[in-house]
Design an enzyme around this catalytic site. Structure first.
Site, short mmCIF file in Angstrom:
data_model
loop_
_atom_site.label_atom_id
_atom_site.label_comp_id
_atom_site.label_asym_id
_atom_site.label_seq_id
_atom_site.Cartn_x
_atom_site.Cartn_y
_atom_site.Cartn_z
N LYS A 1 0.85 -1.21 0.00
CA LYS A 1 0.00 0.00 0.00
C LYS A 1 0.88 1.25 0.00
O LYS A 1 1.91 1.30 0.71
CB LYS A 1 -0.88 -0.02 1.24
N SER B 1 -9.34 1.99 3.40
CA SER B 1 -8.51 2.66 2.44
C SER B 1 -7.54 1.72 1.69
O SER B 1 -6.96 2.14 0.69
CB SER B 1 -7.70 3.77 3.10
N SER C 1 -9.36 -0.11 7.77
CA SER C 1 -8.87 -0.05 6.39
C SER C 1 -8.20 -1.29 5.81
O SER C 1 -7.86 -1.27 4.64
CB SER C 1 -7.91 1.14 6.24
#
Lengths: 99, 487
Positions: free
Chosen positions: B81, B156, B180
């Site tokens: 990420k 996210s 997330s």
């Protein structure tokens, strides 16, 4: 609404954010609505409750005061927008800033 | 020729070690899948195919040499990420304010995986600074859910979830501050761990809410996810909040016996607003845990209804402090101005997206003089009550079973006008971050639109091992986690 336009401008100034008039009004509405929702926390009796200032650790871990190697100057400066003589160049700080 | 899509990480490791196939073949295979699918799914913000292939060849040389001390995850590709620093690759945090930024060091979590031999193929899309639940807040583009591309993959860590669900990579890293990792895992039908706070170093993780942030893993099974968790966990002198707790061995050996395990079902998590099929599938899964020998008890987490207001005061407050460093001086976007304060305001005003600015403003207000006690101070106290709820329940049961989100994946564009409505959907994931407890999300079925339904098990602090055991047992007796969008 909970927040006035002046309060929104004050927060934006503290947060160092430039906002358009349209943004200011939109945030005024949205932040007011969110703040109204969070106000429900006030109904809870927390007089004898300690704040959770640390999730789990109760002590700050220390280490020996031995200098370690840091980043090289080249690495530190590599993402900088404006570099002069190995320094970060910025507009004047002392003259003209009124805040 | 092995079908790499069907191998677990352990099987991949064996195949590489026995030289049935090479790391180069595996890496090339996944890079090709990224080529084929990412145009549509938009999971990646940046890719490093040449570096990855070079690393795969280095790995193959190591395999050729052989020996007993081969790194545990040698030659296996990984997506990261874009909130985690990887030296030599960009780190944007999904924001324009860091467009073009390249970190000079690698985050500890990723370093440990690289030392274990993993190959980073690219950085995945995220809501800006990890603030959001869909990747719609990414300043670059919105990622797609591989099960239905008109829907969000969640967020996210949506890019990571989409990359694993579509098998563009076998496994990926994410971060979980309010859900997330777990929510996109649920929306995309994959398995995701949010470790105990302090279990994995946050050094090199771009900070959003420092008392809530956690590095996590998304993969195709509890067994795979546990492999990376074992390597990443542990005290790090570079992160003062990482705790000195021994990392368990975690031997998942195909067991389906959960005798002696006690699972609590909190009534506050099954209230009005939850999609009927989500509740149905979660309850069926709980029944399956009982079939495997676990004892199910009803429990209470009475302060659950306060999780949203507590989180949406604490997280923005911490974010307002963490994002103060983005001022255009030393790195990141700078919009020039003769006045230094104006320069800072212009740079931040232009570089930050709407959700980020909204949360910075909320946090600034909550911390400001005259309001600190009523807002932030009160939220911190209620946070103690929320943590106490969990500690109390854990006297009676080993872990808590709950839904992850009130609905399955929503359509892109659905929530953009009403931030508060979006925040309210985080109600099932926020408590674990507030209490600091670990949570493991995994797929338990589909709704009638063929969208994945996920659930989570939340455990005592530092008891990730029990969570992995329970989900592993469930996955050995069910097949939801093996399903893929193509069939």
């Amino acid at each position: 609404m909970l927040l006035t336009k002046e309060e929104v401008e004050h927060i934006a100034k503290l947060a160092r954010l430039n906002l358009s008039d349209e943004e200011k009004e939109r945030y005024r509405e949205q932040l007011s609505s969110i703040l109204e929702h969070v106000t429900r926390l006030q109904s809870l009796d927390t007089e004898d409750v300690a704040p959770l200032t640390s999730v789990l650790a109760k002590e700050m871990p220390l280490r020996e005061d031995i200098p370690l190697e840091g980043l090289s100057l080249k690495e530190v400066m590599k993402n900088a927008p404006d570099v002069r003589a190995n320094q970060f160049k910025v507009p004047p700080i002392l003259d003209g800033a009124d805040e | 020729m092995s079908n790499f899509l069907e191998l677990s990480l352990a099987e991949m490791r064996n195949g590489l070690k026995n030289r049935t196939f090479s790391s180069r073949e595996v890496t090339e295979f996944f890079l090709n899948r990224i080529d084929e699918k990412d145009g549509e799914l938009k999971a990646f913000l940046s890719l490093a195919p040449e570096k990855a292939l070079n690393k795969s060849e280095e790995a193959d040389k190591r395999f050729a040499k052989g020996g007993d001390d081969l790194p545990a995850l040698l030659g296996i590709p990984l997506a990261v990420k874009d909130v985690l620093a990887v030296e030599g690759m960009p780190a944007t945090a999904g924001s324009k304010i860091l467009e073009g930024f390249e970190p000079s060091y690698t985050s500890t979590a990723v370093s440990k995986l690289i030392d274990a031999g993993m190959i980073v193929v690219g950085k995945t899309n995220t809501d800006e600074f990890a603030m959001g639940s869909s990747t719609e807040n990414s300043a670059y583009f919105t990622s797609r859910n591989p099960w239905d591309i008109s829907r969000a993959p969640g967020g996210s860590s949506g890019g990571s979830a989409a990359s694993v669900a579509s098998q563009m990579v076998p496994i990926a890293l994410g971060s979980d501050t309010g859900g997330s990792v777990r929510q996109p895992a649920a929306f995309c039908g994959v398995t995701g761990i949010k470790p105990t706070y302090g279990r994995v170093s946050r050094y090199g993780l771009i900070a959003y809410g420092s008392s809530l942030d956690s590095v996590g893993v998304l993969g195709r099974s509890a067994a795979d996810v546990a492999e990376l968790f074992k390597v990443m966990a542990g005290k790090d002198p570079l992160d003062a909040t990482s705790l000195d707790k021994p990392v368990p061995k975690i031997n998942l050996n195909g067991s389906t016996n959960l005798k002696g395990m006690k699972i609590g079902v909190p009534k506050e998590y099954f209230v009005e607003g939850i999609q009927a099929e989500v509740e149905e599938k979660v309850r069926e899964a709980i029944q399956q845990f009982e079939n495997l020998g676990a004892e199910i008890h009803e429990v209470q987490l009475p302060h659950t209804e306060y999780a949203v207001p507590v989180y949406y005061l604490i997280a923005p407050a911490e974010a307002s402090a963490n994002l103060a460093r983005f001022d255009g001086v030393r790195y990141g976007l700078r919009n020039e101005n003769d006045d230094v304060i104006e320069m800072v305001k212009e740079s931040r005003g232009a570089g930050f997206g709407e959700e980020v600015k909204r949360r910075i403003m909320l946090g600034t207000y909550a911390l400001s003089s005259g309001y600190y006690d009523a807002y932030y101070g009160q939220a911190q106290k209620v946070r103690t009550l929320i943590q106490n709820d969990f500690l109390e329940v854990y006297k009676k049961v080993d872990m808590i079973a709950a839904p992850v989100a009130p609905t399955t994946a929503f359509k892109i564009g659905m929530h953009t006008d009403d931030p508060l409505a979006m925040y309210l959907e985080d109600v099932y994931t926020l408590p674990a971050n507030l209490a600091g407890v670990p949570g493991l999300a995994f797929p338990v079925g589909f709704d009638q639109d063929k969208l994945p339904v996920g659930m989570q098990l939340m455990g005592r602090h530092f008891e990730e091992e029990k969570l992995f055991h329970a989900v592993h047992a469930y996955q050995n007796s069910t097949e939801w986690h093996t399903m893929t969008p193509s069939g």
